[in-house]
Design a protein around this motif. Structure first.
Motif, short mmCIF file in Angstrom:
data_model
loop_
_atom_site.label_atom_id
_atom_site.label_comp_id
_atom_site.label_asym_id
_atom_site.label_seq_id
_atom_site.Cartn_x
_atom_site.Cartn_y
_atom_site.Cartn_z
N CYS A 46 0.81 -1.22 0.00
CA CYS A 46 0.00 0.00 0.00
C CYS A 46 0.85 1.28 0.00
O CYS A 46 0.43 2.29 -0.55
N TRP A 47 2.02 1.24 0.63
CA TRP A 47 2.83 2.43 0.76
C TRP A 47 3.63 2.71 -0.52
O TRP A 47 4.15 1.80 -1.15
N THR A 48 3.74 3.97 -0.88
CA THR A 48 4.69 4.42 -1.90
C THR A 48 5.87 4.96 -1.10
O THR A 48 5.74 5.97 -0.40
N ILE A 49 7.00 4.27 -1.20
CA ILE A 49 8.12 4.57 -0.31
C ILE A 49 9.24 5.26 -1.08
O ILE A 49 9.59 4.87 -2.19
N THR A 50 9.80 6.31 -0.46
CA THR A 50 10.94 7.02 -1.02
C THR A 50 11.99 7.17 0.06
O THR A 50 11.66 7.29 1.24
N GLU A 51 13.26 7.17 -0.33
CA GLU A 51 14.32 7.41 0.64
C GLU A 51 14.66 8.88 0.58
O GLU A 51 14.86 9.46 -0.49
N ASN A 52 14.73 9.50 1.72
CA ASN A 52 14.92 10.93 1.81
C ASN A 52 16.28 11.22 2.46
O ASN A 52 16.60 10.63 3.48
N CYS A 78 0.76 7.08 2.00
CA CYS A 78 -0.25 6.04 2.16
C CYS A 78 -1.21 6.06 0.96
O CYS A 78 -1.16 6.98 0.14
N PRO A 79 -2.09 5.09 0.83
CA PRO A 79 -3.03 5.05 -0.30
C PRO A 79 -3.95 6.27 -0.40
O PRO A 79 -4.45 6.59 -1.47
#
Length: 172
Positions: free
Chosen positions: A144-150, A162-163
């Protein structure tokens, strides 16, 4: 003496068998328990001190995370978080006065996990709930999560959307 005991005694006398101690009426002798090893005893004690919480994705109904808490009174307790973000381990220190047994954080963690109350767990420490969106107040799995490294402000920080489109810091 009851009738059963008298009959047993008479049979013993008539057969000239060595006497056997009478068993209490209505009770069977339980078989002796097998000896337990020290490793098994330690594992049983650890299991008794462990509280687990399973958290389910609001969209898919799949397991999003398992959080396990091992409470200790003489040393720091352990919190293990298994989620899509990997396995994380955290120490939860005990208060200086261990005789009080009034560690509110440990008791709060145990209550939150026992009741699968992700909001209470998040309020104790947001880093313990990387699977939770505080804006939605819902648990989501890794799909469900769209994950990015910051890289800003901390290198290696995972940010997620989140969705429903809410951005949040998932791990630091």
């Amino acid at each position: 003496m009851n009738r059963r005991s008298v009959i047993a005694m008479l049979r013993t006398i008539l057969r000239r068998d060595p006497p056997t101690p009478p068993t209490p009426e209505g009770r069977d002798e339980a078989p002796a328990a097998p000896p337990r090893s020290v490793e098994n005893l330690v594992a049983e004690l650890r299991e008794m001190a462990t509280t687990r919480g399973r958290f389910v994705c609001a969209r898919h109904g799949t397991e999003a995370a398992v959080v396990e808490f091992v409470r200790r009174y003489s040393d720091a307790s352990e919190l293990t978080i298994d989620s899509y973000a990997g396995r994380r381990w955290q120490r939860v220190p005990v208060p200086a006065d261990e005789a009080t047994f009034g560690d509110r954080v440990a008791e709060g963690v145990q209550d939150a996990l026992h009741n699968a109350d992700v909001i209470s767990l998040h309020l104790l420490n947001p880093e313990w709930t990387p699977f939770f969106c505080p804006s939605c107040a819902l648990v989501y799995c890794g799909q469900c999560w769209t994950i990015t490294e910051n890289d800003d402000p901390w290198p290696g920080t995972l940010r997620g959307i989140c969705p429903e489109g809410h951005a949040t810091v998932l791990t630091k």
